[in-house]
Each structure stands twice: as structure tokens, then as C-alpha cells.
Scaffold this motif. Structure first.
Motif, mmCIF file in Angstrom:
data_model
loop_
_atom_site.group_PDB
_atom_site.id
_atom_site.type_symbol
_atom_site.label_atom_id
_atom_site.label_comp_id
_atom_site.label_asym_id
_atom_site.label_seq_id
_atom_site.Cartn_x
_atom_site.Cartn_y
_atom_site.Cartn_z
ATOM 1 N N GLN A 45 0.412 -48.932 6.801
ATOM 2 C CA GLN A 45 0.195 -48.056 7.952
ATOM 3 C C GLN A 45 1.508 -47.707 8.633
ATOM 4 O OE1 GLN A 45 -2.971 -49.720 10.389
ATOM 5 N NE2 GLN A 45 -4.325 -49.924 8.617
ATOM 6 N N ALA A 46 2.411 -48.673 8.736
ATOM 7 C CA ALA A 46 3.719 -48.396 9.336
ATOM 8 C C ALA A 46 4.517 -47.421 8.481
ATOM 9 C CB ALA A 46 4.494 -49.702 9.521
ATOM 10 N N CYS A 47 4.485 -47.617 7.166
ATOM 11 C CA CYS A 47 5.224 -46.716 6.271
ATOM 12 C C CYS A 47 4.655 -45.312 6.294
ATOM 13 C CB CYS A 47 5.221 -47.271 4.849
ATOM 14 S SG CYS A 47 6.313 -48.692 4.610
ATOM 15 N N GLN A 48 3.325 -45.188 6.447
ATOM 16 C CA GLN A 48 2.752 -43.851 6.526
ATOM 17 C C GLN A 48 3.247 -43.120 7.768
ATOM 18 O OE1 GLN A 48 0.328 -41.943 4.195
ATOM 19 N NE2 GLN A 48 1.908 -40.878 5.343
ATOM 20 N N VAL A 49 3.334 -43.834 8.885
ATOM 21 C CA VAL A 49 3.900 -43.234 10.096
ATOM 22 C C VAL A 49 5.325 -42.772 9.830
ATOM 23 C CG1 VAL A 49 4.610 -43.674 12.484
ATOM 24 C CG2 VAL A 49 2.432 -44.595 11.648
ATOM 25 N N ALA A 50 6.125 -43.638 9.202
ATOM 26 C CA ALA A 50 7.531 -43.316 8.945
ATOM 27 C C ALA A 50 7.678 -42.148 7.974
ATOM 28 C CB ALA A 50 8.250 -44.552 8.404
ATOM 29 N N ARG A 51 6.848 -42.103 6.936
ATOM 30 C CA ARG A 51 6.982 -41.041 5.931
ATOM 31 C C ARG A 51 6.636 -39.663 6.486
ATOM 32 N NH1 ARG A 51 5.336 -43.108 -0.144
ATOM 33 N NH2 ARG A 51 6.832 -44.847 -0.204
ATOM 34 N N GLY A 254 -7.364 -45.684 3.173
ATOM 35 C CA GLY A 254 -7.695 -45.983 4.565
ATOM 36 C C GLY A 254 -6.460 -46.217 5.414
ATOM 37 N N ASP A 255 -5.460 -46.889 4.860
ATOM 38 C CA ASP A 255 -4.208 -47.111 5.581
ATOM 39 C C ASP A 255 -3.481 -45.796 5.822
ATOM 40 O OD1 ASP A 255 -4.672 -49.859 5.562
ATOM 41 O OD2 ASP A 255 -3.592 -50.134 3.675
ATOM 42 N N ALA A 256 -3.518 -44.905 4.829
ATOM 43 C CA ALA A 256 -2.899 -43.588 4.990
ATOM 44 C C ALA A 256 -3.590 -42.825 6.112
ATOM 45 C CB ALA A 256 -2.985 -42.806 3.683
ATOM 46 N N PHE A 257 -4.914 -42.891 6.155
ATOM 47 C CA PHE A 257 -5.663 -42.233 7.227
ATOM 48 C C PHE A 257 -5.231 -42.761 8.590
ATOM 49 C CE2 PHE A 257 -9.111 -42.568 10.300
ATOM 50 C CZ PHE A 257 -9.440 -41.232 10.472
ATOM 51 N N ASN A 258 -5.198 -44.076 8.735
ATOM 52 C CA ASN A 258 -4.845 -44.674 10.024
ATOM 53 C C ASN A 258 -3.426 -44.315 10.452
ATOM 54 O OD1 ASN A 258 -6.917 -46.813 11.232
ATOM 55 N ND2 ASN A 258 -7.120 -46.892 9.018
ATOM 56 N N GLY A 259 -2.477 -44.452 9.524
ATOM 57 C CA GLY A 259 -1.090 -44.141 9.863
ATOM 58 C C GLY A 259 -0.894 -42.685 10.209
ATOM 59 N N ALA A 260 -1.556 -41.798 9.459
ATOM 60 C CA ALA A 260 -1.431 -40.365 9.725
ATOM 61 C C ALA A 260 -2.068 -39.999 11.063
ATOM 62 C CB ALA A 260 -2.070 -39.563 8.593
#
Length: 315
Positions: A45-51, A254-260
Motif C-alpha cells: 500500500q505504501a509503494c502504491q502511494v509512492a508509485r 486490494g492493496d493497489a486499490f487502497n493505496g490508490a
């Protein structure tokens, strides 16, 4: 460094395997493919925010071993800082084995250093003055550790996003401190006390959770290839469909959804628009193998196209 999202959660090495079918009891089955990737719901989730261009602070624990060194390098490469990464000499680095078959998907999780991350560690990390007003937590670390972070963000009047997975690690106090809840359909059924195999009224279940947990302002039930059910307190739930993709590995969707979703909120989008972004990003993640490698970057998305596609699907 100015952070816009704080993620307190798990970090581990994912060793996914793909099989042609589910094995019979006692059977040895040769896998079709395998991999080795950095992962963990918190890190993902953190990496998705960063990306997507955000600036997350990731707070997590690793062991003093080869896998830990691999994960530290990953954090530095993805987020340009490892300020929240805690090395615990007495523990091994955590790892997981996602098993993916054509009809099923499950994850074997070895807790390791993730369960050595304590409330004291988190207090020390959050003692600095942060501008971030979004916190993301999950169920792969000790509940007492997550609760300290959740209470901290609630005192600031921020948004506390709880991804209740795995459900066995989620307790009432965590649910009472959540602003946003993002269960999948199985976790949602467990939250309202039903078997995942039971037919139930999704909207009625959402009403039950809002009445039970007064801090909750938003529930987003992820439905896999069917998108998300989006429900703000006091408003009628709205279904957000997912784009059609060739799904090959749903491990990090699901993690991608949350981070995005969290990233989109920091960009000034509404919670609903942010969910539309999250659904699109989650679908893209499911179309690639591996947890961390599957997470899309900002260049992979087109916000105007996302909203236009959603508009067309709702007409």
C-alpha cells in the motif's frame, strides 16, 4: 521530509507459486511457475502511494538477515527513504507464499519480524511532527501496534483507513478507531457475523456496520472483478464496476486499490472519485504477476479516461 500518507503495517518477501489445479490432500504437486518479490500489505500500500507520486512514510519491521537487506533496498528504491523501517535483531524477516490456481487463491503467511513491531516502536516513529492526515493499517501486525497509530491519527482529526485482512487479527478496538473500512466480500461477511458462503444483503450489512461503529464514515467493499461497493454514511451505496482485464494474479489488487484511494484523496479528489481511481488501479495490478511488481505507476493511468469510462458504464 514532508509525508502525505503514513502506512503502519507488514513487510515481507512474497514467494508466489502458480499451479494448474488445487492439490488433493497429501499430494505433491509440481508448480507451473514461481517468483520472489518484496511484499506485505503494508509495504504494497505504501509503494502504491509512492508509485503514483505520493510521499508515504512506511513504518514496518525486518530482521537482520539477507531477506531484510533485500527489503530495505526495496523500500529505498521505491520511496527514497527508509526512515520508518525498524531492524529487529532477534527476529527473522517475514515471508509469505501465495498459491494461485485457476479457480482459487490463498496465502500462507509466516509472521516473523512483523509480529515484533510494537506499540513502542510506533510511538517513537510518530513522535515527530507530520503533516500527513491519512493513516493506513491492516491486520498483518499486532493489533495493539495498529491501535496506537490509529488513536494518534484520530487525535489529529485525520483519516484512518483499515484494511481488515487477515480478519483473525482484527479486533473491536481497531474497528472502533477506523474512519474508512475496506473489506473484501469474505471479510465483510465475517464482520457482520455470517459465513462467507451465506447469501446476504450487502446494503443491509453496510447499515449494520455503520450503526455498530460510530467513527466509520466510509465503507468500500472490494468485489474482485466486479469492482467495489462504495458507501458513505448517510448515503445510498453505489456500485463502481471494474474495467475488464486479463487477471493473472490478484494478490496485490486490494492493496493497489487502497493505496490508490489514499493517494487520490491527497490530490484533492472526492472520496468517490478516489474510489474510481482505486478500482482502475486495482484492476491493472491484477493483470500482472507478483505483488509489488504488479503495482501501477502514475504513467500507467489517465484520470480523465478513468472518470469517463465510469460515467459511460453508469449510463
Amino acid at each position: 521530509m514532508a509525508y502525505d500518507v503514513i502506512v503502519v503495517g507488514s513487510i515481507l518477501v512474497d514467494i508466489p507459486v502458480w499451479v494448474a489445479r488445487d492439490p488433493m490432500p497429501g499430494e505433491t504437486l509440481v508448480v507451473q511457475d514461481s517468483g520472489m518479490f518484496a511484499g506485505g500489505k503494508g509495504l504494497n500500500q505504501a509503494c502504491q502511494v509512492a508509485r503514483l507520486g505520493g510521499h508515504p512514510l512506511f513504518v514496518g519491521a525486518i530482521g537482520n538477515d539477507i531477506l531484510g537487506k533485500f527489503l530495505r533496498k526495496t523500500v529505498l528504491d521505491e520511496m527514497n527513504n527508509d526512515n520508518g523501517l525498524i531492524e529487529i535483531d532477534s527476529s527473522k524477516t517475514s515471508y509469505a507464499v501465495p498459491v494461485i490456481s485457476p479457480d482459487n487463491q490463498y496465502i500462507l503467511h509466516v509472521s516473523g519480524a512483523n509480529h515484533m513491531l510494537t506499540a513502542s516502536h510506533v510511538r517513537n516513529q510518530l513522535s515527530m511532527d507530520f503533516s500527513a492526515r491519512i493513516l493506513m493499517v491492516q491486520g498483518e501486525i499486532l493489533p495493539s501496534t495498529s491501535i496506537v497509530a490509529m488513536e494518534y491519527m484520530n487525535k489529529l482529526g485525520g483519516i484512518v483507513v483499515l484494511d481488515p485482512a487477515p480478519m483473525e487479527a482484527i479486533n473491536v478496538e481497531m474497528l472502533q478507531n477506523a474512519t474508512v473500512l475496506t473489506p473484501n466480500l469474505v471479510e465483510f461477511a465475517q464482520l457482520i457475523g455470517l459465513s462467507p458462503l451465506t447469501d446476504f444483503d450487502l446494503c443491509k450489512g453496510i447499515e449494520i456496520l455503520f450503526s455498530k461503529y460510530t467513527k466509520l464514515k466510509l465503507i468500500m467493499v472490494t468485489l474482485g472483478e466486479n469492482g467495489v461497493m462504495f458507501a458513505e454514511r448517510g448515503q445510498k451505496p453505489v456500485h463502481i464496476p471494474a474495467p475488464k482485464v486479463n487477471a493473472v494474479d490478484p494478490t496485490a489488487a486490494g492493496d493497489a486499490f487502497n493505496g490508490a484511494w489514499a493517494w487520490a484523496v491527497t490530490q484533492g479528489l472526492s472520496w468517490f472519485q478516489s474510489a474510481q481511481v482505486g478500482v482502475y488501479v486495482g484492476a491493472l495490478a491484477a493483470s500482472h504477476k507478483g505483488a509489488l511488481p504488479s503495482l501501477p505507476r502514475y504513467a500507467d493511468i489517465n484520470l480523465e479516461a478513468i472518470f469517463e469510462t465510469q460515467k459511460d458504464s453508469n449510463e
